[in-house]
Design a protein around this motif. Structure first.
Motif, mmCIF file in Angstrom:
data_model
loop_
_atom_site.group_PDB
_atom_site.id
_atom_site.type_symbol
_atom_site.label_atom_id
_atom_site.label_comp_id
_atom_site.label_asym_id
_atom_site.label_seq_id
_atom_site.Cartn_x
_atom_site.Cartn_y
_atom_site.Cartn_z
ATOM 1 N N HIS A 181 0.825 -1.201 0.000
ATOM 2 C CA HIS A 181 0.000 0.000 0.000
ATOM 3 C C HIS A 181 0.864 1.259 0.000
ATOM 4 O O HIS A 181 1.907 1.318 0.660
ATOM 5 C CB HIS A 181 -0.911 0.027 1.222
ATOM 6 N N SER A 182 0.386 2.256 -0.738
ATOM 7 C CA SER A 182 1.013 3.574 -0.713
ATOM 8 C C SER A 182 -0.038 4.585 -0.288
ATOM 9 O O SER A 182 -1.236 4.296 -0.287
ATOM 10 C CB SER A 182 1.590 3.928 -2.085
ATOM 11 N N PHE A 183 0.434 5.796 0.078
ATOM 12 C CA PHE A 183 -0.468 6.781 0.673
ATOM 13 C C PHE A 183 -0.216 8.154 0.050
ATOM 14 O O PHE A 183 0.929 8.537 -0.204
ATOM 15 C CB PHE A 183 -0.251 6.830 2.190
ATOM 16 N N ALA A 184 -1.311 8.883 -0.152
ATOM 17 C CA ALA A 184 -1.228 10.176 -0.847
ATOM 18 C C ALA A 184 -0.322 11.143 -0.107
ATOM 19 O O ALA A 184 0.419 11.915 -0.738
ATOM 20 C CB ALA A 184 -2.621 10.765 -1.021
ATOM 21 N N PHE A 185 -0.349 11.138 1.237
ATOM 22 C CA PHE A 185 0.462 12.111 1.972
ATOM 23 C C PHE A 185 1.957 11.823 1.847
ATOM 24 O O PHE A 185 2.791 12.652 2.215
ATOM 25 C CB PHE A 185 0.021 12.188 3.438
ATOM 26 N N LEU A 186 2.309 10.661 1.324
ATOM 27 C CA LEU A 186 3.708 10.317 1.031
ATOM 28 C C LEU A 186 3.939 10.256 -0.482
ATOM 29 O O LEU A 186 4.805 9.533 -0.966
ATOM 30 C CB LEU A 186 4.067 8.969 1.665
ATOM 31 N N ASN A 187 3.135 11.017 -1.208
ATOM 32 C CA ASN A 187 3.253 11.110 -2.674
ATOM 33 C C ASN A 187 3.082 9.755 -3.366
ATOM 34 O O ASN A 187 3.629 9.530 -4.455
ATOM 35 C CB ASN A 187 4.597 11.734 -3.075
ATOM 36 N N ASN A 188 2.340 8.865 -2.717
ATOM 37 C CA ASN A 188 2.057 7.533 -3.265
ATOM 38 C C ASN A 188 3.321 6.737 -3.589
ATOM 39 O O ASN A 188 3.313 5.857 -4.468
ATOM 40 C CB ASN A 188 1.167 7.639 -4.504
ATOM 41 N N GLU A 189 4.406 7.040 -2.871
ATOM 42 C CA GLU A 189 5.634 6.265 -3.045
ATOM 43 C C GLU A 189 5.501 4.921 -2.344
ATOM 44 O O GLU A 189 4.851 4.800 -1.299
ATOM 45 C CB GLU A 189 6.828 7.008 -2.442
ATOM 46 N N THR A 190 6.130 3.893 -2.897
ATOM 47 C CA THR A 190 6.181 2.586 -2.245
ATOM 48 C C THR A 190 7.044 2.684 -0.998
ATOM 49 O O THR A 190 8.179 3.177 -1.056
ATOM 50 C CB THR A 190 6.769 1.526 -3.194
ATOM 51 N N ILE A 191 6.510 2.258 0.127
ATOM 52 C CA ILE A 191 7.264 2.293 1.390
ATOM 53 C C ILE A 191 8.160 1.057 1.458
ATOM 54 O O ILE A 191 7.686 -0.077 1.366
ATOM 55 C CB ILE A 191 6.321 2.352 2.599
ATOM 56 N N GLN A 192 9.446 1.289 1.595
ATOM 57 C CA GLN A 192 10.426 0.217 1.691
ATOM 58 C C GLN A 192 10.886 0.069 3.137
ATOM 59 O O GLN A 192 11.000 1.056 3.861
ATOM 60 C CB GLN A 192 11.643 0.527 0.811
ATOM 61 N N ALA A 193 11.150 -1.169 3.527
ATOM 62 C CA ALA A 193 11.699 -1.442 4.857
ATOM 63 C C ALA A 193 13.031 -2.168 4.719
ATOM 64 O O ALA A 193 13.229 -2.943 3.780
ATOM 65 C CB ALA A 193 10.726 -2.291 5.676
ATOM 66 N N ARG A 194 13.924 -1.896 5.645
ATOM 67 C CA ARG A 194 15.182 -2.662 5.714
ATOM 68 C C ARG A 194 15.744 -2.540 7.113
ATOM 69 O O ARG A 194 15.515 -1.541 7.814
ATOM 70 C CB ARG A 194 16.197 -2.178 4.689
ATOM 71 N N PHE A 195 16.461 -3.561 7.531
ATOM 72 C CA PHE A 195 17.122 -3.524 8.839
ATOM 73 C C PHE A 195 18.416 -2.718 8.728
ATOM 74 O O PHE A 195 19.277 -3.017 7.901
ATOM 75 C CB PHE A 195 17.448 -4.937 9.318
ATOM 76 N N LYS A 196 18.546 -1.695 9.578
ATOM 77 C CA LYS A 196 19.804 -0.957 9.687
ATOM 78 C C LYS A 196 20.713 -1.632 10.699
ATOM 79 O O LYS A 196 21.930 -1.642 10.552
ATOM 80 C CB LYS A 196 19.537 0.489 10.113
ATOM 81 N N THR A 197 20.102 -2.167 11.778
ATOM 82 C CA THR A 197 20.812 -2.960 12.782
ATOM 83 C C THR A 197 19.883 -4.118 13.146
ATOM 84 O O THR A 197 18.808 -4.258 12.571
ATOM 85 C CB THR A 197 21.113 -2.142 14.053
ATOM 86 N N LYS A 198 20.272 -4.927 14.115
ATOM 87 C CA LYS A 198 19.394 -6.026 14.527
ATOM 88 C C LYS A 198 18.107 -5.530 15.163
ATOM 89 O O LYS A 198 17.105 -6.246 15.202
ATOM 90 C CB LYS A 198 20.126 -6.950 15.516
ATOM 91 N N GLU A 199 18.115 -4.290 15.661
ATOM 92 C CA GLU A 199 16.936 -3.772 16.345
ATOM 93 C C GLU A 199 16.217 -2.678 15.562
ATOM 94 O O GLU A 199 15.028 -2.435 15.784
ATOM 95 C CB GLU A 199 17.322 -3.224 17.725
ATOM 96 N N SER A 200 16.902 -1.999 14.657
ATOM 97 C CA SER A 200 16.288 -0.840 13.993
ATOM 98 C C SER A 200 15.888 -1.174 12.564
ATOM 99 O O SER A 200 16.659 -1.746 11.790
ATOM 100 C CB SER A 200 17.235 0.359 14.013
ATOM 101 N N ILE A 201 14.645 -0.816 12.236
ATOM 102 C CA ILE A 201 14.069 -1.034 10.912
ATOM 103 C C ILE A 201 13.794 0.332 10.293
ATOM 104 O O ILE A 201 13.025 1.131 10.840
ATOM 105 C CB ILE A 201 12.764 -1.844 11.007
ATOM 106 N N GLN A 202 14.425 0.584 9.167
ATOM 107 C CA GLN A 202 14.209 1.852 8.473
ATOM 108 C C GLN A 202 13.013 1.730 7.537
ATOM 109 O O GLN A 202 12.907 0.766 6.767
ATOM 110 C CB GLN A 202 15.443 2.229 7.660
ATOM 111 N N LEU A 203 12.095 2.684 7.634
ATOM 112 C CA LEU A 203 10.975 2.794 6.700
ATOM 113 C C LEU A 203 11.182 4.047 5.860
ATOM 114 O O LEU A 203 11.416 5.124 6.403
ATOM 115 C CB LEU A 203 9.650 2.907 7.461
#
Length: 249
Positions: A181-203
Motif C-alpha cells: 500500500h502507498s499513501f497520498a500524503f507520502l506522494n504515493n511512493e512505495t514504502i520500503q523497509a530494511r534492517f539498519k541494525t538487529k533492532e532498527s528497521i528503516q521505513l
C-alpha cells in the motif's frame, strides 16, 4: 502463531501480540486528519483486535507433521475459518465498524479460494459487510482505513517474521519489493523497509510521527522438547523471548 525456526530452536510469537505492535504503529501514524476522523477509535480497535481470532488457537497450538506448531500461514483451513468468524464477531461486538474492517481484512485472503469452505466464507463475509455498511450509513473512509489496517499488519509482520538484522535479499519474500500500500500524503511512493541494525528497521518514506520503539514478546522452545502432550502449554512453559524493535526514518 508466527513461527520462526532456527536449527534446534523455534521462536513462537502469538498473533495477538503481533497485533499489539500493529496498533502501536497506527497510534504513531503521521497522516493529517486520521485521528480527527469520528471513527478513529473504531479503526484503532480494529487494528488492535484484528487477530483476536487466533488467541484460542495459539493457546493450544496444533503440531504439523514435523512436530512443530503450525504457522498462521499453514494452519488447517476449516478450523482457521471458524476462528476468523468468531474473531469478526468479537470485533463487531466492540464496534460494528471494527467488525466491518476485520471482516474485510480476513475476506481479502479468500477471493480466489479453490475450496468450498473458503468460497463460502468469502460469500458470507461479503453479505455481512453489506449489512454492517447499511447500519453505519456507508462510511466514506472504509477503503482508506482498510489500507491502514493492512499496512500496520504488514509492517508488524515484517518485524516479527524476519531474522533481526537480515539483509534485504534474505528477507521473507513478501516485503522484498516494499509494502503493497502507498499513501497520498507520502506522494504515493512505495514504502520500503530494511534492517539498519538487529533492532532498527528503516521505513522510507517514513509514515510515522516519530521514531517508534517497541518490543515483541514470544517464547523460544527447543524442537526436541515439543510433543503433543506439551503443545497445549507451550506458551506458558517456553523460555520468554523479547525482540526489541525501533522503526526509524
Amino acid at each position: 502463531m508466527i513461527v520462526n525456526e532456527a536449527d534446534t530452536v523455534v521462536e513462537l510469537i502469538p498473533q495477538h501480540e503481533h497485533a499489539r505492535i500493529s496498533a502501536e504503529i497506527l497510534k504513531n501514524w503521521k497522516e493529517p486528519g486520521v485521528r480527527a476522523n469520528p471513527l478513529w477509535n473504531a479503526l484503532w480497535t480494529a487494528v488492535r483486535e484484528h487477530d483476536r481470532a487466533w488467541i484460542p488457537l495459539d493457546a493450544s497450538p496444533w503440531l504439523n507433521e514435523r512436530q512443530i506448531p503450525y504457522s498462521f500461514t499453514h494452519y488447517p483451513e476449516p478450523e482457521k475459518i471458524t476462528a476468523y468468524q468468531h474473531g469478526i464477531e468479537a470485533a463487531a461486538s466492540l464496534h460494528i465498524y471494527s467488525g466491518l474492517l476485520v471482516s474485510r481484512h480476513y475476506a481479502a485472503f479468500f477471493p480466489s479460494s479453490t475450496t468450498e469452505e473458503g468460497q463460502n466464507f468469502f460469500r458470507l463475509e461479503k453479505e455481512r459487510q453489506q449489512k454492517l455498511r447499511e447500519e453505519l450509513g456507508y462510511p466514506a473512509q472504509e477503503e482508506d482505513h482498510l489500507k491502514l489496517l493492512q499496512f500496520c499488519d504488514d509492517a508488524s509482520l515484517y518485524a516479527c517474521m524476519n531474522t533481526p538484522g537480515v539483509s534485504k535479499d534474505e528477507e521473507i519474500e513478501w516485503f522484498q519489493n516494499g509494502f503493497r500500500h502507498s499513501f497520498a500524503f507520502l506522494n504515493n511512493e512505495t514504502i520500503q523497509a530494511r534492517f539498519k541494525t538487529k533492532e532498527s528497521i528503516q521505513l522510507h518514506p517514513f509514515p510515522l510521527q516519530t521514531e517508534l520503539k517497541c518490543a515483541v514478546h514470544g517464547v523460544k522452545v527447543e524442537k526436541k522438547d515439543i510433543t503433543k502432550t506439551t503443545a497445549h502449554k507451550i506458551l506458558q512453559n517456553g523460555e520468554p523471548s523479547v525482540r526489541p524493535i525501533r522503526f526509524v526514518p
